[in-house]
Design an enzyme around this catalytic site. Structure first.
Site, PDB file in Angstrom:
ATOM      1  N   VAL A   1      -2.944 -11.059  -5.247  1.00 62.62           N
ATOM      2  CA  VAL A   1      -2.266  -9.984  -5.997  1.00 62.62           C
ATOM      3  C   VAL A   1      -0.868 -10.379  -6.466  1.00 62.62           C
ATOM      4  CG1 VAL A   1      -3.552  -8.066  -4.961  1.00 62.62           C
ATOM      5  CG2 VAL A   1      -1.419  -8.851  -3.875  1.00 62.62           C
TER       6      VAL A   1
ATOM      7  N   ASP B   1      -9.981  -9.757  -3.615  1.00 58.49           N
ATOM      8  CA  ASP B   1      -9.378 -10.164  -2.346  1.00 58.49           C
ATOM      9  C   ASP B   1      -8.913 -11.612  -2.451  1.00 58.49           C
ATOM     10  OD1 ASP B   1      -9.602  -8.735   0.661  1.00 58.49           O
ATOM     11  OD2 ASP B   1      -9.200 -10.895   0.706  1.00 58.49           O
TER      12      ASP B   1
ATOM     13  N   LYS C   1       6.773  -1.306   2.099  1.00 59.06           N
ATOM     14  CA  LYS C   1       5.930  -0.109   2.046  1.00 59.06           C
ATOM     15  C   LYS C   1       6.732   1.107   1.597  1.00 59.06           C
ATOM     16  CE  LYS C   1       2.002  -1.955   3.444  1.00 59.06           C
ATOM     17  NZ  LYS C   1       0.775  -1.923   2.637  1.00 59.06           N
TER      18      LYS C   1
ATOM     19  N   TYR D   1       8.427  -5.650   6.148  1.00 57.64           N
ATOM     20  CA  TYR D   1       7.174  -4.907   5.961  1.00 57.64           C
ATOM     21  C   TYR D   1       7.471  -3.435   5.652  1.00 57.64           C
ATOM     22  CZ  TYR D   1       2.530  -3.023   7.007  1.00 57.64           C
ATOM     23  OH  TYR D   1       1.321  -2.366   6.935  1.00 57.64           O
TER      24      TYR D   1
ATOM     25  N   SER E   1       2.176   2.618   4.534  1.00 58.88           N
ATOM     26  CA  SER E   1       2.175   2.434   5.996  1.00 58.88           C
ATOM     27  C   SER E   1       3.064   3.479   6.639  1.00 58.88           C
ATOM     28  CB  SER E   1       2.704   1.041   6.358  1.00 58.88           C
ATOM     29  OG  SER E   1       2.923   0.961   7.754  1.00 58.88           O
TER      30      SER E   1
ATOM     31  N   THR F   1      -8.652  -2.472  12.417  1.00 61.44           N
ATOM     32  CA  THR F   1      -9.057  -3.407  11.360  1.00 61.44           C
ATOM     33  C   THR F   1      -8.708  -4.821  11.844  1.00 61.44           C
ATOM     34  OG1 THR F   1      -6.891  -3.415  10.311  1.00 61.44           O
ATOM     35  CG2 THR F   1      -8.445  -1.734   9.539  1.00 61.44           C
TER      36      THR F   1
HETATM   37  P1  NAP Z   1      -7.043  -6.330   6.632  1.00 61.20           P
HETATM   38  O1  NAP Z   1      -8.365  -6.079   7.272  1.00 61.20           O
HETATM   39  O2  NAP Z   1      -6.306  -7.569   6.977  1.00 61.20           O
HETATM   40  O3  NAP Z   1      -7.224  -6.218   5.049  1.00 61.20           O
HETATM   41  C1  NAP Z   1      -6.246  -6.630   4.165  1.00 61.20           C
HETATM   42  C2  NAP Z   1      -6.893  -7.487   3.110  1.00 61.20           C
HETATM   43  O4  NAP Z   1      -5.880  -7.830   2.141  1.00 61.20           O
HETATM   44  C3  NAP Z   1      -7.444  -8.806   3.661  1.00 61.20           C
HETATM   45  O5  NAP Z   1      -8.750  -9.046   3.174  1.00 61.20           O
HETATM   46  C4  NAP Z   1      -6.470  -9.824   3.113  1.00 61.20           C
HETATM   47  O6  NAP Z   1      -7.043 -11.097   2.863  1.00 61.20           O
HETATM   48  C5  NAP Z   1      -6.078  -9.179   1.804  1.00 61.20           C
HETATM   49  N1  NAP Z   1      -4.883  -9.783   1.260  1.00 61.20           N
HETATM   50  C6  NAP Z   1      -3.772 -10.216   1.925  1.00 61.20           C
HETATM   51  N2  NAP Z   1      -2.913 -10.781   1.077  1.00 61.20           N
HETATM   52  C7  NAP Z   1      -3.467 -10.707  -0.157  1.00 61.20           C
HETATM   53  C8  NAP Z   1      -3.073 -11.138  -1.435  1.00 61.20           C
HETATM   54  N3  NAP Z   1      -1.920 -11.789  -1.624  1.00 61.20           N
HETATM   55  N4  NAP Z   1      -3.896 -10.915  -2.485  1.00 61.20           N
HETATM   56  C9  NAP Z   1      -5.086 -10.282  -2.310  1.00 61.20           C
HETATM   57  N5  NAP Z   1      -5.518  -9.862  -1.113  1.00 61.20           N
HETATM   58  C10 NAP Z   1      -4.720 -10.073  -0.046  1.00 61.20           C
HETATM   59  O7  NAP Z   1      -6.039  -5.141   6.986  1.00 61.20           O
HETATM   60  P2  NAP Z   1      -6.101  -3.552   6.872  1.00 61.20           P
HETATM   61  O8  NAP Z   1      -5.585  -3.032   8.145  1.00 61.20           O
HETATM   62  O9  NAP Z   1      -7.373  -3.071   6.308  1.00 61.20           O
HETATM   63  O10 NAP Z   1      -4.925  -3.347   5.808  1.00 61.20           O
HETATM   64  C11 NAP Z   1      -5.084  -2.683   4.575  1.00 61.20           C
HETATM   65  C12 NAP Z   1      -3.751  -2.078   4.190  1.00 61.20           C
HETATM   66  O11 NAP Z   1      -3.380  -1.099   5.170  1.00 61.20           O
HETATM   67  C13 NAP Z   1      -2.600  -3.082   4.149  1.00 61.20           C
HETATM   68  O12 NAP Z   1      -1.818  -2.846   3.008  1.00 61.20           O
HETATM   69  C14 NAP Z   1      -1.810  -2.759   5.410  1.00 61.20           C
HETATM   70  O13 NAP Z   1      -0.454  -3.094   5.262  1.00 61.20           O
HETATM   71  C15 NAP Z   1      -2.034  -1.278   5.541  1.00 61.20           C
HETATM   72  N6  NAP Z   1      -1.832  -0.726   6.882  1.00 61.20           N
HETATM   73  C16 NAP Z   1      -2.737  -0.912   7.877  1.00 61.20           C
HETATM   74  C17 NAP Z   1      -2.534  -0.295   9.103  1.00 61.20           C
HETATM   75  C18 NAP Z   1      -3.525  -0.391  10.222  1.00 61.20           C
HETATM   76  O14 NAP Z   1      -3.388   0.371  11.191  1.00 61.20           O
HETATM   77  N7  NAP Z   1      -4.534  -1.236  10.146  1.00 61.20           N
HETATM   78  C19 NAP Z   1      -1.382   0.450   9.350  1.00 61.20           C
HETATM   79  C20 NAP Z   1      -0.469   0.583   8.318  1.00 61.20           C
HETATM   80  C21 NAP Z   1      -0.712   0.018   7.086  1.00 61.20           C
HETATM   81  P3  NAP Z   1      -6.911 -12.251   3.983  1.00 61.20           P
HETATM   82  O15 NAP Z   1      -7.674 -11.740   5.170  1.00 61.20           O
HETATM   83  O16 NAP Z   1      -7.498 -13.442   3.325  1.00 61.20           O
HETATM   84  O17 NAP Z   1      -5.424 -12.383   4.253  1.00 61.20           O
END
Ligand code: NAP
Length: 247
Positions: free
Chosen positions: A60, A33, A155, A151, A138, A186
């Site tokens: 990443v 992370d 995706k 975004y 996504s 989240t």
């Molecule tokens: P989250 O809780 O914010 O988790 C994402 C994690 O990725 C965070 O720990 C973040 O770190 C880390 N991250 C961001 N930029 C990074 C980088 N450059 N290198 C390494 N790690 C990095 O969000 P989540 O909802 O679980 O999201 C997970 C995935 O699901 C994402 O790809 C998101 O686009 C996708 N998604 C989520 C939803 C939803 O409903 N939640 C819907 C569609 C897609 P920091 O906190 O330090 O930035």
């Protein structure tokens, strides 16, 4: 069978839930992370549950850091045969106002970051003759998102990457799938709600046929299955976990 799993974005949200699911399934887990403290916290939690785990701070988008991270995983846990790419960054701007630096950063994290992780993991999977790649995409890639063109485009690239890698590596025992979540509670979703980008939870739930939002565990359950031997005939697929929001 115990395998070595790398989870990018494993320090939060559905990535964190996924680390626990893979640990419950008996795998060794590397939590990568951007937030190193979060990666270490999740690795500590896993170890407290008896799971062999390492936490690594890694952006990443940084190829050298990612290469070093996979080398650390190899020396501390063994070769990677399960990869989950959950690291992600959302962005929000009317299209005509979208700054090139914001476009480039979102593409760098969501698409190029996924590319780095896959390219670094595949050689170990080829050596093993077995691999599972699960990318988190996504629902934006399926139906578009107003004022989130960068975004959604990033995706969409992940979905195409899934299909190409699935065809390229199917003969080598490696399956490649993606999960496009929608409406998962989240920290990222809460940030979007706080910024007024997403509506309040009750309003979001009203647009989901199942009637409520999902959790990281809902995504982790699908990741767990797709990472298993039983899922060996599933590849190149985009498998929604979204309460019916996209059909
Ligand atoms: P989250 O809780 O914010 O988790 C994402 C994690 O990725 C965070 O720990 C973040 O770190 C880390 N991250 C961001 N930029 C990074 C980088 N450059 N290198 C390494 N790690 C990095 O969000 P989540 O909802 O679980 O999201 C997970 C995935 O699901 C994402 O790809 C998101 O686009 C996708 N998604 C989520 C939803 C939803 O409903 N939640 C819907 C569609 C897609 P920091 O906190 O330090 O930035």
């Amino acid at each position: 069978m115990s395998r070595v799993a790398v989870v990018t974005g494993g320090g939060s949200g559905m990535g964190e839930s996924t680390c626990h699911e893979l640990g419950r399934r008996g795998h060794k887990v590397a939590v990568l992370d951007l937030d190193e403290a979060a990666a270490q916290r999740v690795a500590d939690d896993l170890r407290a549950d008896g799971v062999t785990a390492v936490g690594i701070g890694a952006d990443v988008t940084d190829r050298q850091v990612m290469a070093d991270s996979f080398a650390t995983v190899r020396s501390e846990l063994g070769p990677t045969t399960i990869l989950v790419t959950s690291a992600g960054l959302f962005g929000f701007s009317p299209f005509v106002d979208l700054r090139i630096e914001d476009w480039e950063r979102v593409i760098a994290v969501n698409l190029t970051g996924t590319f780095h992780a896959c390219q670094l993991a595949v050689p170990d999977m080829l050596d093993a003759g077995w691999g599972r790649i699960i990318m988190i995409s996504s629902s934006s890639a399926q139906r578009g998102s107003p004022e989130m063109a960068h975004y959604a485009a990033s995706k969409g690239g992940v979905v195409s990457l899934t299909r190409s890698l699935a065809r390229e590596y199917a003969p080598h025992g490696i399956t490649v799938n993606n999960i496009p979540p929608s409406g998962i509670e989240t920290p990222m979703q809460h940030q979007q709600q706080a910024a007024g980008i997403l509506p309040p939870t009750e309003q979001m739930a009203a647009n989901i046929p199942i009637g409520h939002l999902g959790t990281g565990d809902d995504i982790a359950a699908m990741v767990g299955f797709l990472s298993s031997d039983e899922a060996g005939f599933i590849t190149g697929q985009t498998i929604g976990v979204n309460g019916g929001a996209v059909m």
